[in-house]
Write an enzyme that holds these catalytic residues in place. Sequence first.
Site, PDB file in Angstrom:
ATOM      1  N   GLU A  60      23.885 -15.953 -27.040  1.00 26.84           N
ATOM      2  CA  GLU A  60      25.152 -15.350 -26.636  1.00 26.84           C
ATOM      3  C   GLU A  60      25.534 -15.625 -25.192  1.00 26.84           C
ATOM      4  O   GLU A  60      26.722 -15.672 -24.857  1.00 26.84           O
ATOM      5  CB  GLU A  60      25.150 -13.843 -26.894  1.00 26.84           C
ATOM      6  CG  GLU A  60      25.233 -13.461 -28.388  1.00 26.84           C
ATOM      7  CD  GLU A  60      23.886 -13.478 -29.084  1.00 26.84           C
ATOM      8  OE1 GLU A  60      22.852 -13.588 -28.398  1.00 26.84           O
ATOM      9  OE2 GLU A  60      23.869 -13.376 -30.331  1.00 26.84           O
ATOM     10  N   HIS A 129      24.174  -2.024 -33.995  1.00 25.70           N
ATOM     11  CA  HIS A 129      25.257  -2.809 -34.600  1.00 25.70           C
ATOM     12  C   HIS A 129      26.481  -1.941 -34.900  1.00 25.70           C
ATOM     13  O   HIS A 129      27.269  -2.267 -35.780  1.00 25.70           O
ATOM     14  CB  HIS A 129      24.803  -3.460 -35.915  1.00 25.70           C
ATOM     15  CG  HIS A 129      23.850  -4.590 -35.764  1.00 25.70           C
ATOM     16  ND1 HIS A 129      22.534  -4.425 -35.414  1.00 25.70           N
ATOM     17  CD2 HIS A 129      24.014  -5.942 -35.898  1.00 25.70           C
ATOM     18  CE1 HIS A 129      21.929  -5.607 -35.369  1.00 25.70           C
ATOM     19  NE2 HIS A 129      22.808  -6.532 -35.646  1.00 25.70           N
TER      20      HIS A 129
HETATM   21  C1  LIG Z   1      21.477 -10.874 -30.255  1.00 23.46           C
HETATM   22  C2  LIG Z   1      21.842 -11.038 -31.697  1.00 23.46           C
HETATM   23  N1  LIG Z   1      22.624 -12.064 -32.057  1.00 23.46           N
HETATM   24  C3  LIG Z   1      23.002 -12.220 -33.332  1.00 23.46           C
HETATM   25  C4  LIG Z   1      22.586 -11.328 -34.297  1.00 23.46           C
HETATM   26  C5  LIG Z   1      23.063 -11.469 -35.732  1.00 23.46           C
HETATM   27  N2  LIG Z   1      21.953 -11.937 -36.561  1.00 23.46           N
HETATM   28  C6  LIG Z   1      21.166 -11.096 -37.247  1.00 23.46           C
HETATM   29  S1  LIG Z   1      19.918 -11.879 -38.025  1.00 23.46           S
HETATM   30  C7  LIG Z   1      20.410 -13.360 -37.459  1.00 23.46           C
HETATM   31  C8  LIG Z   1      19.645 -14.601 -37.796  1.00 23.46           C
HETATM   32  C9  LIG Z   1      18.322 -14.600 -37.142  1.00 23.46           C
HETATM   33  O1  LIG Z   1      17.676 -15.796 -37.417  1.00 23.46           O
HETATM   34  P1  LIG Z   1      16.102 -15.914 -37.235  1.00 23.46           P
HETATM   35  O2  LIG Z   1      15.753 -15.513 -35.841  1.00 23.46           O
HETATM   36  O3  LIG Z   1      15.713 -17.268 -37.652  1.00 23.46           O
HETATM   37  O4  LIG Z   1      15.497 -14.804 -38.181  1.00 23.46           O
HETATM   38  P2  LIG Z   1      15.562 -14.727 -39.792  1.00 23.46           P
HETATM   39  O5  LIG Z   1      16.828 -13.999 -40.141  1.00 23.46           O
HETATM   40  O6  LIG Z   1      15.551 -16.107 -40.313  1.00 23.46           O
HETATM   41  O7  LIG Z   1      14.360 -13.944 -40.183  1.00 23.46           O
HETATM   42  C10 LIG Z   1      21.551 -13.235 -36.665  1.00 23.46           C
HETATM   43  C11 LIG Z   1      22.266 -14.346 -36.018  1.00 23.46           C
HETATM   44  C12 LIG Z   1      21.779 -10.264 -33.877  1.00 23.46           C
HETATM   45  N3  LIG Z   1      21.366  -9.333 -34.733  1.00 23.46           N
HETATM   46  N4  LIG Z   1      21.399 -10.151 -32.585  1.00 23.46           N
END
Ligand SMILES: Cc1ncc(C[n+]2csc(CCOP(=O)(O)OP(=O)(O)O)c2C)c(N)n1
Lengths: 330, 330, 341, 341
Positions: A60, A129
């Site tokens: 971000e 959230h």
């Molecule tokens: C700071 C932040 N940015 C974006 C999100 C939205 N978000 C929730 S899960 C996710 C994907 C996360 O990917 P990864 O770290 O690979 O974990 P996975 O979901 O694959 O377990 C995103 C972008 C968030 N919760 N927090």
Amino acid sequence: MRKITMRQAINEALHIAFSSDDTIFIVGEDIAKYGGQLRCSYDLVNNFGSERVRDTPISEMAIVGVGNGASMIGMRPIVELSYIDFLGTSFDQVLNQAAKMRYMYGGRVNLPFVIRTQCGAGLGNGAQHSQSLEALLCHIPGIRVVMPSNAYDAKGLLLHAIRDNNPVVFIEHKALYKKKCEVPEEPYELEYSAVVKRPGKDVTIVTYSAMVHTALAAADQLTTEGIDVEVIDLRVLEPLDINTIIASIQKTSHAVILHEAWKKGGFGAELAAQIQAEAFDRLSSPIIRIGAPNVPVPYSAALESAYIPSIERVVSAVKESLEYSAKKNS
Amino acid sequence: MRKITMRQAINEALHIAFSSDDTIFIVGEDIAKYGGQLRCSYDLVNNFGSERVRDTPISEMAIVGVGNGASMIGMRPIVELSYIDFLGTSFDQVLNQAAKMRYMYGGRVNLPFVIRTQCGAGLGNGAQHSQSLEALLCHIPGIRVVMPSNAYDAKGLLLHAIRDNNPVVFIEHKALYKKKCEVPEEPYELEYSAVVKRPGKDVTIVTYSAMVHTALAAADQLTTEGIDVEVIDLRVLEPLDINTIIASIQKTSHAVILHEAWKKGGFGAELAAQIQAEAFDRLSSPIIRIGAPNVPVPYSAALESAYIPSIERVVSAVKESLEYSAKKNS
Amino acid sequence: MGQKKNLSEEQLLDMYRKMVRIRLFEEEAIELAKAGKTRAVVHTYVGQEATAVGACFQLSNKDYITSTHRGHGHCIAKGADLRRMFAELMGKETGYCKGKGGSMHIADLDTGNLGANGIVGGGIPIATGAAVGLSIRKSKNVVVCFFGDGASNQGSFHESLNLASIWKLPIVYICENNKYGISTHFSQAMNIEHISDRAKSYGIPGHTIDGNDVVQIYDALGEAIERCHAGEGPTLIEADTYRVSGHYFGDNENYRTREEVNVWRQKDPITRFEAYLKQQCSISQEALSSILVEEKELVITSSQTAEKDSEPKASEMMNDLYATQFADITWKPFVSTHKER
Amino acid sequence: MGQKKNLSEEQLLDMYRKMVRIRLFEEEAIELAKAGKTRAVVHTYVGQEATAVGACFQLSNKDYITSTHRGHGHCIAKGADLRRMFAELMGKETGYCKGKGGSMHIADLDTGNLGANGIVGGGIPIATGAAVGLSIRKSKNVVVCFFGDGASNQGSFHESLNLASIWKLPIVYICENNKYGISTHFSQAMNIEHISDRAKSYGIPGHTIDGNDVVQIYDALGEAIERCHAGEGPTLIEADTYRVSGHYFGDNENYRTREEVNVWRQKDPITRFEAYLKQQCSISQEALSSILVEEKELVITSSQTAEKDSEPKASEMMNDLYATQFADITWKPFVSTHKER
Ligand SMILES: Cc1ncc(C[n+]2csc(CCOP(=O)(O)OP(=O)(O)O)c2C)c(N)n1
Ligand SMILES: Cc1ncc(C[n+]2csc(CCOP(=O)(O)OP(=O)(O)O)c2C)c(N)n1
Ligand SMILES: [Mg+2]
Ligand SMILES: [Mg+2]
């Protein structure tokens, strides 16, 4: 006229913007094919290509940085922050860069970009959230803050914000996305101003975003008891249309301020402070502020619905306001 | 009694803390041998070693993270953030972690740590090193906010904050570091409460941090004109000692709120909103808020001194407040 | 020293002139600070001149840079006007920022300088954003992003380089490893020998070069810019240099020895370049000396003129926060399908 | 498959049990979500069970973990009570967080779980901070920090690993590369093949291992923990795995093909472990089946019990924000020299 949802209205505004000006582009997480966590950017990548509709990594600080850097050289980026809560991970680029660069550099640069994001509780998304963080932004000189309450306003205000040469944070309440209202097909803009959603003579409710609907419902309910409430939808918190507010208070002499954000240090505090300063002698009773209690947004349905300001709380605040002055006059 | 500077008082409190409890340690940029940008941690590393006095890389998100993670497992970290402006680069760990974890986890964890940082303008440090950002913190449920105005309070409040089992942001105004006052050598604590710095009957000035001195100077000046001002130093913004404020307003019926932070959305707005709600009928004139204008802190001496609330502005606000009610009663 | 390649004598002397200008500017800035004529601390660029000059010599006014709290050198290398810089340091209305910014906050779009930044690492996402803009415009211009060894430990560094890599942005990241972040030696703040190795995390080239060799920097930038032009994306260049002055004027420097500083004084980029120009390019001492004299004159005149300039009026305080004009765009109708996905 | 080394049959079966427990928990969670009994989306751990179980099998309750939005697996592997977990998902007062947290926010200090986190990358600095605490205490315990491929692009990742490296903290960073961050394939979000290569930026070891092989994870953790005990600091382990379910239950999955998912279903960590247990350890199908039955029973009972639990009363809303007690510390006098430096 056709009715569309706020999500559709925003999507339409984005399409209008992209087809009208080549310097406009959008960056954000999963916004292209996936349509974004806000699900407002669907079709954009098909219509305008992946150069202008860019999925980003989960970064971000860099994402908001794209807004700063690209706008400084004459582009008009739109930055999608999936949740306003992610101001946490991007805050420096807002607080110390976007808001300050124009002034700090002696007015020698413009930063025409929009951060679109969602706010709000009610859907069980939990403490990280569901926040309403507009008060943080309103305290910082240098950024515009827009919070539409419906599809019609969202379309007109978003196009206006995109033409603004200043950084604008455009905050969409997640509980409003599916709400429909009449929205013209053609492009139009709404200036930064408040609107009287419902004229009334007894008490003024000053509110914005999702709480406008709570206020209107309370007003309806109060009509049946013979109480005539005026509801003001601010739509834009910075610049603040204080004149519309004061004009209303001059008429009603009673003020209730309503927002979903935490009451303590919320934007309602600023409104209350300004109202008492400008209309001191006109006020017949203390300004009542309604906001969330001083805790993070709880998850469970029972707690979250107790957390969000309710129609009942508004109804009783309005009555309390009137009773106070009635008692004084008796 | 000996007089020492606020910097010395803070250093002494740190030494007392380190020698009393092994779980206390400090992390921050250049805080060890160099003594910190705040220059309050000198001698600590010599006296307590580099395990407990740790220079960090320039990584504010991780630095505040140390506070969160180590406190959760029972340590009592002190985190030095060289400037409060660096909340920008560390905000997520404050907004979404420190402030929320206890509640979000159902009260199952404690986060006993203190973020010490400096705020304030006046030294020509420019827009990104001079801010007063307490209002951002006060809006977020879950963190304590302490802002001492002198060496005596700083020592007693810092020790109290270190014993607190909640995250505390302890904000030291950079213009106060060299100010001396009487400070006992022995350890002592001050509870979270406001203090009446100067009793008076005509107008209440509610203020905190460096502005306490501006308020007192204004009060002195006003005495010569026969105006008797009460000055309240809040010392702690969260929890807020509203009772002391209201008791004073009940007496004076006139309120002036003074802080160096931006007026718009500043903590003064919250104070004004609470005061008008609690003492509506007692107020003889509108609450006047004095704060910085709605621009980033400018660099040049001429602009910066126009930016910071001055004794003159306070004096005339007090008079304005009295004149308003005098006119009404005449 | 690097290969002078296609640099003409005139160009080499121009580089020398810029380096001298920076050095003299900083010496004068310190005098002003000592005399209390600047408001706050100044972070000087003494000893690092080769990096800014070598890099910016590859750039036109339409190429952009972002700079740091230690930004005077970048600013001058990019072509800034000294009087307006001095005026800014002294908080005068004729300064680049009308006295609103100060030493850490000079931007100058006319020369492509997107601004110094008081937040360590704060300029990296901004530079990256500018490169996104250039990339979308299909411009042949590039961005050069300057930052310190200390800044490379900021999250913004990581996020930005990663983004630039996946989008193959036209940007060159120059990490000036001057060995310290305030009092902290880089070896105490990171566990690697070469910051350029961090390029591997992003799948981009990383090079450590002699930051006190202006021609080497120039050459390295040339290569990196060619990569940009070929659409191959960013490069990370670590310029090995040294912060000869304290962190700011007034620093007690209790964290390093005189000897250490003296070792680096021997590698002074200006002295080295002088020797090079004389030995390799047969440039006369007179030619160099006259440049010195001219630049000294320029610096002193600029400083003195700026000093006589007025401070901004308090009434100026409220200006410049918001742009008041909206862009002139005519919205074209576009009805979307409204098939939400 | 990895070396089973000194794992007894009992231990292997216990691992199997935990993996099955996670899978069944998630399947039940999806049922609850479908039925609208959880409030918001649930992010399931289906397909990644080996990683959490293999890693946590090296830990005692005094070792800590931090977890993510996809945290049920870590939580269960660390020994959490299922009923309290289900209760939390359903927002009941008997939940781990009394219904205040929800699926993304379960912490349990009794089992050393410092908490799931809804902020991607948010747990990384916290884990690092806990490791600082352990290090100062000279504890032999360690921290394991779980996060995703997507999170490795956050600034917090960079800052934390760097800090852990220079301070040689007792922590193991496990990046579960399940190939996606929501809809974004990791190859689209970074320009490197192995996230473990990012370890080089911090001068620490980085390994990519088969995240669907529970014994391999267990072994890798063992090595990393030995490094911690030897005072050698952190290790970055990339667990190669796959998010078999959508990002959350309800995801349209328009960003990948059925085929891709099916390829990974073939590598299902539970099925593979079953085969291994039968072939390499001569464990009977009956033994495995009876575990399945027991765990199914446990999951269903826990879910049903939790479902009958009460929602918290609205009056509970204001509790739990602040600790009300102060620590019991007696301040000792200490007069400092007051020689400000
Ligand atoms: C700071 C932040 N940015 C974006 C999100 C939205 N978000 C929730 S899960 C996710 C994907 C996360 O990917 P990864 O770290 O690979 O974990 P996975 O979901 O694959 O377990 C995103 C972008 C968030 N919760 N927090
Ligand atoms: C976000 C942030 N953290 C800390 C500081 C305080 N600070 C100013 S300069 C500096 C050192 C920077 O080191 P480096 O990046 O190596 O640049 P150098 O000073 O060596 O040019 C620090 C820590 C800051 N200005 N911003
Ligand atoms: Mg440096
Ligand atoms: Mg993933």
